[in-house]
Design a protein around this motif. Structure first.
Motif, PDB file in Angstrom:
ATOM      1  N   ASN A   1      -9.039  -5.883   6.156  1.00 40.30           N
ATOM      2  CA  ASN A   1      -8.159  -6.277   7.255  1.00 40.30           C
ATOM      3  C   ASN A   1      -8.639  -5.688   8.585  1.00 40.30           C
ATOM      4  O   ASN A   1      -7.837  -5.282   9.420  1.00 40.30           O
ATOM      5  CB  ASN A   1      -6.719  -5.854   6.964  1.00 40.30           C
ATOM      6  N   GLY A   2      -9.954  -5.658   8.764  1.00 39.70           N
ATOM      7  CA  GLY A   2     -10.546  -5.223  10.019  1.00 39.70           C
ATOM      8  C   GLY A   2     -10.702  -3.727  10.174  1.00 39.70           C
ATOM      9  O   GLY A   2     -11.214  -3.262  11.193  1.00 39.70           O
ATOM     10  N   LYS A   3     -10.284  -2.939   9.188  1.00 37.60           N
ATOM     11  CA  LYS A   3     -10.309  -1.489   9.305  1.00 37.60           C
ATOM     12  C   LYS A   3     -11.176  -0.871   8.214  1.00 37.60           C
ATOM     13  O   LYS A   3     -11.310  -1.415   7.122  1.00 37.60           O
ATOM     14  CB  LYS A   3      -8.890  -0.922   9.197  1.00 37.60           C
ATOM     15  N   ILE A   4     -11.727   0.296   8.527  1.00 36.11           N
ATOM     16  CA  ILE A   4     -12.424   1.070   7.502  1.00 36.11           C
ATOM     17  C   ILE A   4     -11.367   1.740   6.631  1.00 36.11           C
ATOM     18  O   ILE A   4     -10.620   2.594   7.097  1.00 36.11           O
ATOM     19  CB  ILE A   4     -13.340   2.137   8.126  1.00 36.11           C
ATOM     20  N   VAL A   5     -11.290   1.319   5.375  1.00 37.36           N
ATOM     21  CA  VAL A   5     -10.311   1.917   4.456  1.00 37.36           C
ATOM     22  C   VAL A   5     -10.954   2.951   3.540  1.00 37.36           C
ATOM     23  O   VAL A   5     -10.256   3.704   2.855  1.00 37.36           O
ATOM     24  CB  VAL A   5      -9.588   0.846   3.616  1.00 37.36           C
ATOM     25  N   TYR A   6     -12.294   2.971   3.517  1.00 35.41           N
ATOM     26  CA  TYR A   6     -12.991   3.979   2.717  1.00 35.41           C
ATOM     27  C   TYR A   6     -14.354   4.246   3.329  1.00 35.41           C
ATOM     28  O   TYR A   6     -15.060   3.331   3.752  1.00 35.41           O
ATOM     29  CB  TYR A   6     -13.190   3.516   1.270  1.00 35.41           C
ATOM     30  N   SER A   7     -14.722   5.508   3.403  1.00 34.41           N
ATOM     31  CA  SER A   7     -16.110   5.902   3.654  1.00 34.41           C
ATOM     32  C   SER A   7     -16.436   7.048   2.721  1.00 34.41           C
ATOM     33  O   SER A   7     -15.563   7.838   2.367  1.00 34.41           O
ATOM     34  CB  SER A   7     -16.320   6.319   5.111  1.00 34.41           C
ATOM     35  N   ASP A   8     -17.698   7.126   2.308  1.00 33.44           N
ATOM     36  CA  ASP A   8     -18.047   8.160   1.337  1.00 33.44           C
ATOM     37  C   ASP A   8     -18.044   9.550   1.975  1.00 33.44           C
ATOM     38  O   ASP A   8     -18.071  10.555   1.265  1.00 33.44           O
ATOM     39  CB  ASP A   8     -19.393   7.853   0.680  1.00 33.44           C
ATOM     40  N   LYS A   9     -17.990   9.626   3.294  1.00 31.80           N
ATOM     41  CA  LYS A   9     -17.940  10.919   3.981  1.00 31.80           C
ATOM     42  C   LYS A   9     -16.516  11.446   4.092  1.00 31.80           C
ATOM     43  O   LYS A   9     -16.244  12.611   3.852  1.00 31.80           O
ATOM     44  CB  LYS A   9     -18.582  10.803   5.356  1.00 31.80           C
ATOM     45  N   SER A  10     -15.604  10.571   4.480  1.00 36.47           N
ATOM     46  CA  SER A  10     -14.234  11.020   4.745  1.00 36.47           C
ATOM     47  C   SER A  10     -13.225  10.547   3.713  1.00 36.47           C
ATOM     48  O   SER A  10     -12.052  10.906   3.769  1.00 36.47           O
ATOM     49  CB  SER A  10     -13.788  10.561   6.135  1.00 36.47           C
ATOM     50  N   GLY A  11     -13.680   9.733   2.752  1.00 29.91           N
ATOM     51  CA  GLY A  11     -12.768   9.237   1.715  1.00 29.91           C
ATOM     52  C   GLY A  11     -11.898   8.108   2.216  1.00 29.91           C
ATOM     53  O   GLY A  11     -12.284   7.316   3.076  1.00 29.91           O
ATOM     54  N   VAL A  12     -10.684   8.032   1.690  1.00 27.86           N
ATOM     55  CA  VAL A  12      -9.771   6.961   2.039  1.00 27.86           C
ATOM     56  C   VAL A  12      -9.089   7.305   3.361  1.00 27.86           C
ATOM     57  O   VAL A  12      -8.570   8.409   3.519  1.00 27.86           O
ATOM     58  CB  VAL A  12      -8.719   6.766   0.930  1.00 27.86           C
TER      59      VAL A  12
END
Length: 429
Positions: free
Chosen positions: A418-429
């Motif tokens: 939905n246009g947003k970063i919901v997960y990154s392996d650096k910061s998690g959810v």
């Protein structure tokens, strides 16, 4: 941040025929520009995707989030976290909950709870029969109207062929389909491991492949005779694959899925008597694994579905006859499929199809598009990065997998929903 620039990623979007290196500019959740070289803007967040793949995010039409009724194993929030960590932004929950998803109120509960969590699109399937008891059809039209995407008694077969035929006709007439857990219970006879050398050597109650094969054959024939669609859940045996190929060649409306564990593990996992190896259908022999791999490559098997099945640690510590079958899988599908790419079963484009576009189309949804003007719903993954499976890296509430302690190659770096970063392996959810 309102501006995100993805630089130097290899973009693969099978539906839009994109397979090349591009930069992608995302503004306020929308893909504003796709070009070979986009200069960074002031205040723009830059994601360096060099040597990484950028693709539509993934879809899993077969997960167990255990909500309602067994949330000590998993719930919609923790299941959603595991999903986005695996690159998934659309998941379909199975109805073997407590109570079963056989009423409109429970369908709505699943959808509303998923929207409340907001990490990914959580959709329900609904039971074929009331209480999943195999005797009386549910109110399919009402359940579909409430948001159920298809019908299954998963975890239990639709045993009665007459009821299965009526269910296929009913579901097909309202633009849906039945997915079947293909198991002849009189043949499986409480077996726990594939009937073969391993089960015989260890004295494990055997579960013959005919238990799957005969039910797959029945469903294929019903699909052929009725002209209605049927979906085969977690196909695992060589003969079942050949039966589906035969029926498809005759024009039957059949699709089939395969799990990451049936693509990668064999009944050798039982050698240390670890009940984490207990799944249904069981892990099979090498020739069956080869059969499902090539069937996925050729299109006989349409896509991958994880059958993500969390169980509590104490449940998996029970004796093999008493512990429940199933293992988690949402974070392991991508590395499993990438391993098949590396071994030349198929290319990266097919990998994206089986994880993303094909399952989306099966449930009647338009696959996410990497296209200017579209909302960003994509995944960025490093196909080469290795990571260890352990209790810290597993984000599901449950940890029931035989992969604990092993290293996998292929890691999700970012998931957009939905246009947003919901997960990154650096910061998690």
């Amino acid at each position: 941040m309102s501006l995100i620039l993805i630089k130097n990623g290899h973009v693969i979007d099978p539906e839009n025929n994109i397979n090349n290196q591009f930069d992608i500019l995302i503004e306020k959740g929308k893909i504003k520009k796709i070009d070979k070289n986009i200069e960074p803007f002031a205040g723009c967040e830059i994601i360096n995707a060099e040597n990484m793949i950028v693709s539509p995010s993934f879809c899993d039409i077969h997960v167990h989030f255990r909500d309602p009724g067994q949330t000590y194993k998993e719930d919609i929030r923790t299941g959603s976290i595991a999903a986005v960590a695996g690159g998934y932004t659309t998941v379909v929950c199975m109805p073997n909950t407590l109570p079963a998803i056989d009423e409109v109120s429970i369908v709505r509960y699943i959808i509303e709870k998923g929207e409340e969590v907001g990490l990914c699109r959580v959709l329900p399937s609904a039971a074929v029969t009331k209480g999943r008891k195999g005797k009386e059809l549910t109110e399919m039209w009402l359940l579909k109207d409430a948001g159920a995407v298809y019908f299954t008694d998963d975890g239990a077969p639709v045993w009665d062929a007459f009821i299965m035929r009526k269910a296929m006709e009913y579901a097909g007439s309202i633009g849906s389909f039945v997915a079947d857990h293909c198991e002849d219970l009189s043949l499986s006879n409480n077996g726990v491991a594939h009937e073969g050398e391993i089960a015989a050597a260890l004295g494990l109650p055997p579960l013959p492949p005919e238990a799957e094969d005969t039910m797959v054959a029945r469903d294929c024939i019903l699909a052929l005779r009725t002209g209605m669609p049927v979906h085969i859940c977690h196909i695992s045996s060589k003969v079942a694959v050949e039966t589906v190929a035969w029926a498809k060649a005759l024009g039957a409306k059949i699709t089939a899925e395969v799990t990451p564990h049936h693509l990668s593990l064999t009944d050798d996992e039982w050698l240390d008597f670890d009940c984490k190896a207990k799944v249904s259908p069981p892990l099979r022999e090498h020739e069956d694994v080869e059969a499902v791999r090539w069937a996925l490559a050729s299109g006989v098997i349409d896509f991958v579905a994880t059958d993500h099945a969390p169980h509590a640690h104490q449940e998996k510590m029970l004796e093999h006859q008493h512990c429940p079958p199933g293992m988690i899988g949402l974070q392991f599908a991508l590395p499993t499929v990438l391993k098949l790419v590396k071994k030349d079963y198929f290319d990266m484009k097919r990998a994206i199809e089986v994880l993303s576009t094909e399952p989306m189309k099966k449930i009647g949804l338009t696959p996410p598009a990497i296209k200017e003007g579209e909302t960003a719903e994509l995944v960025i993954f490093d196909p080469f990065e290795s990571w260890e499976v352990n209790e810290e890296t597993i984000l599901s509430k449950s940890k029931n997998t035989p992969l604990i302690g092993r290293k996998l190659r292929g890691k999700v770096k970012y998931t957009f929903y939905n246009g947003k970063i919901v997960y990154s392996d650096k910061s998690g959810v």
